[in-house]
Design an enzyme around this catalytic site. Structure first.
Site, PDB file in Angstrom:
ATOM      1  N   ARG A 230       0.853  -1.185   0.000  1.00 42.30           N
ATOM      2  CA  ARG A 230       0.000   0.000   0.000  1.00 42.30           C
ATOM      3  C   ARG A 230       0.896   1.244   0.000  1.00 42.30           C
ATOM      4  O   ARG A 230       1.963   1.248   0.618  1.00 42.30           O
ATOM      5  CB  ARG A 230      -0.899   0.038   1.244  1.00 42.30           C
ATOM      6  CG  ARG A 230      -2.058  -0.942   1.215  1.00 42.30           C
ATOM      7  CD  ARG A 230      -3.149  -0.487   0.235  1.00 42.30           C
ATOM      8  NE  ARG A 230      -4.284  -1.402   0.213  1.00 42.30           N
ATOM      9  CZ  ARG A 230      -4.456  -2.376  -0.674  1.00 42.30           C
ATOM     10  NH1 ARG A 230      -3.578  -2.572  -1.626  1.00 42.30           N
ATOM     11  NH2 ARG A 230      -5.533  -3.140  -0.626  1.00 42.30           N
ATOM     12  N   HIS A 278      -0.821   0.593  -9.818  1.00 40.51           N
ATOM     13  CA  HIS A 278      -1.550  -0.357  -8.958  1.00 40.51           C
ATOM     14  C   HIS A 278      -2.122  -1.509  -9.797  1.00 40.51           C
ATOM     15  O   HIS A 278      -3.329  -1.768  -9.786  1.00 40.51           O
ATOM     16  CB  HIS A 278      -2.664   0.359  -8.181  1.00 40.51           C
ATOM     17  CG  HIS A 278      -3.070  -0.385  -6.934  1.00 40.51           C
ATOM     18  ND1 HIS A 278      -3.459   0.241  -5.774  1.00 40.51           N
ATOM     19  CD2 HIS A 278      -3.154  -1.722  -6.665  1.00 40.51           C
ATOM     20  CE1 HIS A 278      -3.762  -0.670  -4.859  1.00 40.51           C
ATOM     21  NE2 HIS A 278      -3.580  -1.870  -5.382  1.00 40.51           N
TER      22      HIS A 278
END
Ligand code: NAP
Length: 315
Positions: A230, A278
């Site tokens: 993350r 991502h």
């Protein structure tokens, strides 16, 4: 005939079709409402499925029974201070997801290890240059922060490429050919031996900004960092400073504090940083839906749910 239930889908409205179509096909006994698109009675909602539901949403559903995360990471749920703590949260665990993550980590480890960026540059300059000192695989030490569902597969695949692999977790692990470091007390020794550091931790209060200058200083000179967990794990300015000072040799980043990564971010154009949007693992919506539908069936049958998040631990 099974009793009908009601599911609230909490995803960006423009993407909702990715999940509503397989839900209609796989769970005809579910009435599905899309938050932000459909009118619904909050009291009627039995189950919720989403990625980053807006804060307060799940707490406003008085009869919610289970929440299902479309992602492996549940920080998008638990960052809600009003997440209803009595409601079980089930996260997405999937072999295919772990495999895609492992492919990404192996690929970027090898791109760095085999100095592919340098050869890209030589090609661009039309230079035939072979005299680049090779790196020995057996001498290259990889450290994986977080050796859970995904980290374990990443460790095994990199071990099978003959790298020296270690993992760091809270509890000690026993994975053949992978050294285990556990807890805060062993973090420094783990970092001291990690030439390539891969972050696969969940984002919790304990792990936020764990990739910071103090951590980087404990890595060997010329270490390389890969963050696929993350964006909140990384202090982006510290990474740039550690690379520009010559201590770190570079980084590959798939996740960012702000996503989409703003055009103004210096990460985009840094010559020693690779940025991907991502995409380390893109899960098939049908597999995600099947996971949730199976979970709902288990819940309705009174069977224990699988992959339930420990809300106190945060992952
Ligand atoms: P997981 O199975 O929950 O594993 C988490 C690991 O982190 C465990 O080994 C755990 O230790 C360790 N850990 C957690 N807190 C720790 C702490 N304070 N100190 C030391 N170790 C700690 O998670 P996963 O399914 O492998 O997923 C990892 C992360 O990958 C997710 O949370 C998500 O953020 C990220 N992800 C990214 C993408 C992408 O496309 N970029 C896709 C999927 C997932 P124990 O084993 O001792 O509990």
């Amino acid at each position: 005939m099974t009793a009908r239930s009601t599911l609230l889908l909490a995803v960006p409205v423009s993407w909702a079709g990715l999940w509503t179509a397989p839900l209609a096909e796989m769970a005809p006994d579910l009435d599905v409402f899309v938050h932000g698109r459909d009118e619904y009675d909050p009291k009627a909602i039995d189950y919720a499925l989403g990625f980053r539901p807006e804060p307060g949403l799940l707490g406003s559903l008085p009869n919610l029974k289970v929440a299902f995360s479309l992602g492996a990471g549940v920080d998008g749920f638990l960052s809600d201070p009003n997440y209803p703590k009595h409601i079980p949260l089930v996260r997405f665990v999937d072999h295919q997801l772990s495999r895609e993550m492992a492919q990404y980590c192996v690929m970027h480890t090898l791109i760095h290890h085999r100095q592919q960026r340098l050869f890209d540059q030589f090609q661009h300059e039309k230079k035939w240059r072979q005299a680049v000192p090779p790196r020995q695989t057996e001498d290259t030490r990889i450290g994986i922060l977080g050796i859970g569902e995904i980290g374990t597969m990443v460790a095994e695949r990199l071990r099978d490429h003959d790298f020296r692999v270690a993992g760091w977790s809270r509890a000690r692990k026993h994975i053949a050919g992978v050294e285990s470091f556990a807890g805060q007390a062993e973090l420094e020794a783990f970092l001291n031996r990690s030439d390539i550091l891969i972050c696969l931790l969940p984002l919790t209060a304990d792990t936020r900004h764990i990739l910071n200058m103090a951590t980087f200083r404990q890595l060997p000179k010329d270490a390389f960092v890969i963050n696929v967990a993350r964006g909140g794990h990384l202090k982006e300015d510290d990474l740039i400073a550690a690379i520009d000072s010559g201590h770190l040799s570079g980084a590959t980043l798939d996740v960012f504090e702000t996503e989409p990564l703003p055009a103004s971010s210096p990460l985009w154009s840094h010559p020693k940083i690779t940025v991907t949007p991502h995409v380390a693992a893109i899960s098939d919506p049908r597999v995600m839906v099947r996971n949730a539908v199976e979970g709902i069936a288990r819940h309705k049958a009174g069977k224990p749910l699988e992959n339930v998040v420990d809300l106190a631990r945060g992952y």
